[in-house]
Design a protein around this motif. Structure first.
Motif, short mmCIF file in Angstrom:
data_model
loop_
_atom_site.label_atom_id
_atom_site.label_comp_id
_atom_site.label_asym_id
_atom_site.label_seq_id
_atom_site.Cartn_x
_atom_site.Cartn_y
_atom_site.Cartn_z
N UNK A 1 -1.13 8.56 17.49
CA UNK A 1 -0.78 7.74 16.18
C UNK A 1 0.03 8.55 15.29
N UNK A 2 -0.03 9.74 15.26
CA UNK A 2 0.81 10.56 14.35
C UNK A 2 2.05 10.64 14.79
N UNK A 3 2.45 10.95 16.03
CA UNK A 3 3.64 10.95 16.71
C UNK A 3 4.38 9.46 16.37
N UNK A 4 3.83 8.34 16.68
CA UNK A 4 4.39 7.23 16.46
C UNK A 4 4.73 6.82 15.15
N UNK A 5 3.75 7.35 14.32
CA UNK A 5 4.17 7.23 12.55
C UNK A 5 5.17 8.06 12.13
N UNK A 6 5.47 9.37 12.70
CA UNK A 6 6.41 10.18 12.36
C UNK A 6 7.86 9.45 13.04
N UNK B 1 0.95 -1.09 0.10
CA UNK B 1 -0.06 0.01 0.11
C UNK B 1 1.02 1.27 -0.18
N UNK B 2 0.40 2.39 -0.66
CA UNK B 2 1.28 3.58 -0.70
C UNK B 2 1.15 4.06 0.60
N UNK B 3 2.15 4.84 1.07
CA UNK B 3 2.30 5.42 2.56
C UNK B 3 1.09 6.25 2.97
N UNK B 4 0.60 7.04 2.14
CA UNK B 4 -0.77 7.64 2.53
C UNK B 4 -2.13 6.65 2.77
N UNK B 5 -2.26 5.75 1.98
CA UNK B 5 -3.20 4.89 2.42
C UNK B 5 -2.80 4.05 3.61
N UNK B 6 -1.84 3.51 3.81
CA UNK B 6 -1.32 3.12 5.11
C UNK B 6 -1.56 3.82 6.09
N UNK B 7 -1.10 4.99 6.10
CA UNK B 7 -1.33 6.00 7.30
C UNK B 7 -2.94 6.10 7.57
N UNK B 8 -3.63 6.40 6.60
CA UNK B 8 -4.86 6.38 6.92
C UNK B 8 -5.69 5.11 7.47
N UNK B 9 -5.19 3.96 7.10
CA UNK B 9 -5.72 2.70 7.58
C UNK B 9 -5.38 2.65 9.01
N UNK B 10 -4.03 3.05 9.27
CA UNK B 10 -3.28 2.69 10.63
C UNK B 10 -4.23 3.96 11.48
N UNK B 11 -4.47 5.07 11.09
CA UNK B 11 -5.12 6.09 12.02
C UNK B 11 -6.59 5.30 12.29
N UNK B 12 -7.25 4.88 11.15
CA UNK B 12 -8.74 4.36 11.66
C UNK B 12 -8.47 3.29 12.62
N UNK B 13 -7.65 2.17 12.29
CA UNK B 13 -7.39 1.06 13.10
C UNK B 13 -7.32 1.59 14.57
N UNK B 14 -6.00 2.22 14.69
CA UNK B 14 -5.60 2.67 15.89
C UNK B 14 -6.81 3.47 16.96
N UNK B 15 -7.53 4.37 16.21
CA UNK B 15 -8.40 4.97 16.98
C UNK B 15 -9.57 4.17 17.37
N UNK B 16 -10.18 3.25 16.31
CA UNK B 16 -11.47 2.60 16.79
C UNK B 16 -10.98 1.20 17.65
N UNK B 17 -9.72 0.65 17.20
CA UNK B 17 -9.52 -1.00 17.71
C UNK B 17 -8.71 -0.64 19.01
#
Length: 87
Positions: A25-30, A1-17
């Motif tokens: 989430x953004x701090x960990x991502x960066x 997956x490209x990085x933008x899609x991966x970031x969106x999936x990660x944000x959604x998953x980490x917030x919900x699950x």
């Protein structure tokens, strides 16, 4: 997956699950995800024989069939070489 899609999936998953905040989430991502992706995943693409686009099930099915076929052919070649060696 490209990085933008991966970031969106990660944000959604980490917030919900996982109940995480967007800031954490953004701090960990960066801090870890993006640097590790750049250090390990991107360079390995240059040496990959095959890159599977996991965003479509169709691509995954093709990759599995290709790998299965390759293993079958290699197994047959090995068996033939062993038969010749035993003869």
């Amino acid at each position: 997956a490209n990085s933008d899609r991966g970031a969106v999936r990660r944000i959604s998953r980490d917030m919900v699950e996982r109940g995480r905040s967007l800031d954490s989430i953004m701090e960990q991502y960066k801090a870890t995800v993006k640097p590790m992706h750049s250090q390990f995943v991107e360079p390995s693409k240059a040496r990959a024989d095959v890159i599977v686009n996991s965003e479509t099930g169709h691509s995954v099915d093709i990759a599995v069939k290709m790998i299965t076929n390759h293993l079958r052919v290699e197994s047959e070649l090995l068996a033939a070489a062993e038969a010749i060696a035993e003869a």
